[in-house]
Design a protein around this motif. Structure first.
Motif, mmCIF file in Angstrom:
data_model
loop_
_atom_site.group_PDB
_atom_site.id
_atom_site.type_symbol
_atom_site.label_atom_id
_atom_site.label_comp_id
_atom_site.label_asym_id
_atom_site.label_seq_id
_atom_site.Cartn_x
_atom_site.Cartn_y
_atom_site.Cartn_z
ATOM 1 N N VAL A 101 40.618 4.786 43.122
ATOM 2 C CA VAL A 101 39.678 5.268 44.875
ATOM 3 C C VAL A 101 38.491 3.983 44.865
ATOM 4 N N LEU A 102 38.712 3.634 45.940
ATOM 5 C CA LEU A 102 36.873 3.081 46.453
ATOM 6 C C LEU A 102 36.257 4.031 47.334
ATOM 7 N N ILE A 103 35.508 4.359 47.190
ATOM 8 C CA ILE A 103 33.877 4.741 47.711
ATOM 9 C C ILE A 103 32.966 4.043 48.077
ATOM 10 N N GLU A 104 31.617 4.737 48.529
ATOM 11 C CA GLU A 104 30.635 3.973 49.043
ATOM 12 C C GLU A 104 29.464 4.718 49.056
ATOM 13 N N GLY A 105 28.615 4.488 48.709
ATOM 14 C CA GLY A 105 27.375 4.817 48.304
ATOM 15 C C GLY A 105 26.836 5.130 49.975
ATOM 16 N N ALA A 106 25.571 6.028 50.131
ATOM 17 C CA ALA A 106 24.855 5.898 51.478
ATOM 18 C C ALA A 106 23.430 6.612 51.456
ATOM 19 N N TYR A 107 22.844 5.896 52.271
ATOM 20 C CA TYR A 107 21.423 6.625 52.298
ATOM 21 C C TYR A 107 21.456 7.588 52.945
ATOM 22 N N VAL A 108 20.524 8.262 53.455
ATOM 23 C CA VAL A 108 19.989 8.720 54.176
ATOM 24 C C VAL A 108 18.649 9.372 54.480
ATOM 25 N N VAL A 128 13.604 7.399 46.630
ATOM 26 C CA VAL A 128 14.984 8.073 46.459
ATOM 27 C C VAL A 128 15.682 9.045 45.459
ATOM 28 N N ALA A 129 16.080 10.816 46.048
ATOM 29 C CA ALA A 129 16.185 10.755 45.746
ATOM 30 C C ALA A 129 17.983 10.908 45.768
ATOM 31 N N ALA A 130 18.496 11.178 43.908
ATOM 32 C CA ALA A 130 19.536 10.589 43.099
ATOM 33 C C ALA A 130 20.272 11.898 43.046
ATOM 34 N N ALA A 131 21.618 12.258 42.310
ATOM 35 C CA ALA A 131 21.966 12.565 40.826
ATOM 36 C C ALA A 131 22.060 12.023 39.556
ATOM 37 N N LYS A 132 21.071 12.887 38.721
ATOM 38 C CA LYS A 132 20.866 11.994 37.403
ATOM 39 C C LYS A 132 21.900 11.513 36.902
ATOM 40 N N GLY A 133 22.666 10.449 36.578
ATOM 41 C CA GLY A 133 23.268 9.839 35.736
ATOM 42 C C GLY A 133 24.948 9.815 36.785
ATOM 43 N N SER A 134 25.296 10.223 37.856
ATOM 44 C CA SER A 134 25.402 9.686 39.231
ATOM 45 C C SER A 134 25.613 7.796 38.875
ATOM 46 N N GLU A 168 11.784 9.925 51.533
ATOM 47 C CA GLU A 168 12.188 9.312 52.207
ATOM 48 C C GLU A 168 13.173 8.889 52.349
ATOM 49 N N VAL A 169 14.316 8.808 51.356
ATOM 50 C CA VAL A 169 15.302 8.377 51.460
ATOM 51 C C VAL A 169 15.971 9.704 49.963
ATOM 52 N N ALA A 170 17.485 9.754 50.517
ATOM 53 C CA ALA A 170 18.698 10.668 49.629
ATOM 54 C C ALA A 170 19.718 9.739 49.883
ATOM 55 N N ALA A 171 20.234 9.028 48.123
ATOM 56 C CA ALA A 171 20.988 8.615 48.296
ATOM 57 C C ALA A 171 22.760 9.512 47.692
ATOM 58 N N GLY A 172 24.022 8.746 47.674
ATOM 59 C CA GLY A 172 24.760 9.912 47.252
ATOM 60 C C GLY A 172 26.681 9.138 47.876
ATOM 61 N N VAL A 173 27.158 9.697 47.784
ATOM 62 C CA VAL A 173 28.163 9.380 47.576
ATOM 63 C C VAL A 173 28.691 9.592 49.716
ATOM 64 N N LYS A 174 29.147 8.380 50.225
ATOM 65 C CA LYS A 174 28.659 8.225 51.574
ATOM 66 C C LYS A 174 29.805 9.149 52.501
ATOM 67 N N GLN A 175 30.894 10.237 52.016
ATOM 68 C CA GLN A 175 32.069 11.177 52.866
ATOM 69 C C GLN A 175 30.547 12.628 52.849
ATOM 70 N N PRO A 176 30.570 13.136 51.063
ATOM 71 C CA PRO A 176 29.232 14.598 51.452
ATOM 72 C C PRO A 176 27.820 14.304 51.954
ATOM 73 N N MET A 177 27.269 12.279 52.297
ATOM 74 C CA MET A 177 26.538 12.590 52.606
ATOM 75 C C MET A 177 26.632 12.284 54.087
ATOM 76 N N THR A 178 27.122 11.700 55.056
ATOM 77 C CA THR A 178 27.550 12.698 56.151
ATOM 78 C C THR A 178 27.387 13.989 56.633
ATOM 79 N N LYS A 179 27.867 14.213 55.925
ATOM 80 C CA LYS A 179 28.791 15.617 56.529
ATOM 81 C C LYS A 179 27.234 16.719 56.117
#
Length: 247
Positions: A101-108, A128-134, A168-179
């Motif tokens: 599967v291919l998914i995207e990383g997105a910023y909020v 930039v906030a991110a999950a450690k080890g992701s 200033e920024v949060a990073a994550g997988v696009k779908q949960p970040m969109t939600k």
């Protein structure tokens, strides 16, 4: 397929006699927890069950709330297969299949942020906030030259920190970040992506007899439509099935 796989290969894949599959509930594209049974639903769980069935052995799930915790559990010998994004750091200890599967990383960002594009994130004084080890945290730590990556154990905790500490920024997988952005109108999702994330199956290095069987299984599941149907059943229609990978 179970008859075609020699016993020594099955032993290499699952030395305890059960296929212990690490499931990361932190990535909601790949895995969701059944609200009644607590069992994994989604493409990761379906692939694990199908592979165990092909091997002729029972499956057992070892669940986590973040990809970094899955990787840490590898050192404790807690799982036989895992569903993780391909990354050079992880590849030092994990043999990966091709991506399924291919998914995207997105910023909020905050709604009133001057940042308009992903290219504008890598600046001085940007946290930039991110999950450690992701996968995306590992990627950003390598590629951001000026912005600072600040981590929490899970993606949800990273988003909470982003709001609480006014990052200033949060990073994550696009779908949960969109939600997340939809649930927090004081924020907005930046257009585009900062990375493409290749999700694959993997197993601990040193079990070479099982790697080819696992890689062949993933290619079969993509080609047969199994992965696409599993994504559809779990409501993850935006996720893209990865193209074939030469074995």
């Amino acid at each position: 397929m179970a008859d075609a796989i020699p016993s020594h290969v099955v032993q290499a894949l699952a030395p305890t006699g059960r296929l212990r599959a690490a499931i990361n509930f932190g990535n909601t594209v790949l895995a969701q927890r059944d609200p009644v049974t607590g069992e994994p639903r989604g493409v990761s769980g379906e692939l694990a069950r199908e592979f165990a069935k092909r091997l002729g052995i029972p499956s057992a799930f070892v669940t986590f709330d973040a990809a970094g915790k899955v990787f840490e559990a590898l050192k404790r010998g807690e799982w036989d297969i895992a569903f993780l994004a391909i990354d050079p750091v992880r590849a030092a200890e994990i043999d990966f299949t091709g991506p399924y599967v291919l998914i995207e990383g997105a910023y909020v960002v905050p709604k009133d942020s001057p940042i308009k594009t992903t290219d504008e994130v890598d600046r001085d004084d940007i946290r930039v906030a991110a999950a450690k080890g992701s996968a995306y945290e590992l990627h950003l730590t390598r590629t951001l030259e000026r912005a600072k990556v600040v981590t929490q154990p899970t993606g949800s905790e990273a988003c909470e920190m982003f709001l609480r500490d006014k990052l200033e920024v949060a990073a994550g997988v696009k779908q949960p970040m969109t939600k997340f952005a939809e649930e927090h109108p004081e924020t907005r999702l930046l257009p585009g992506r900062f990375m493409a994330i290749e999700q694959a199956m993997g197993m601990p290095k040193g079990r070479d007899a099982g790697v080819r069987a696992l890689r062949a299984f993933v290619e079969e599941m993509k080609a047969s439509g199994f992965v696409a149907r599993a994504l559809e059943r779990s409501g993850q229609n935006e996720a893209v099935v990865a193209p074939p990978t030469p074995i």
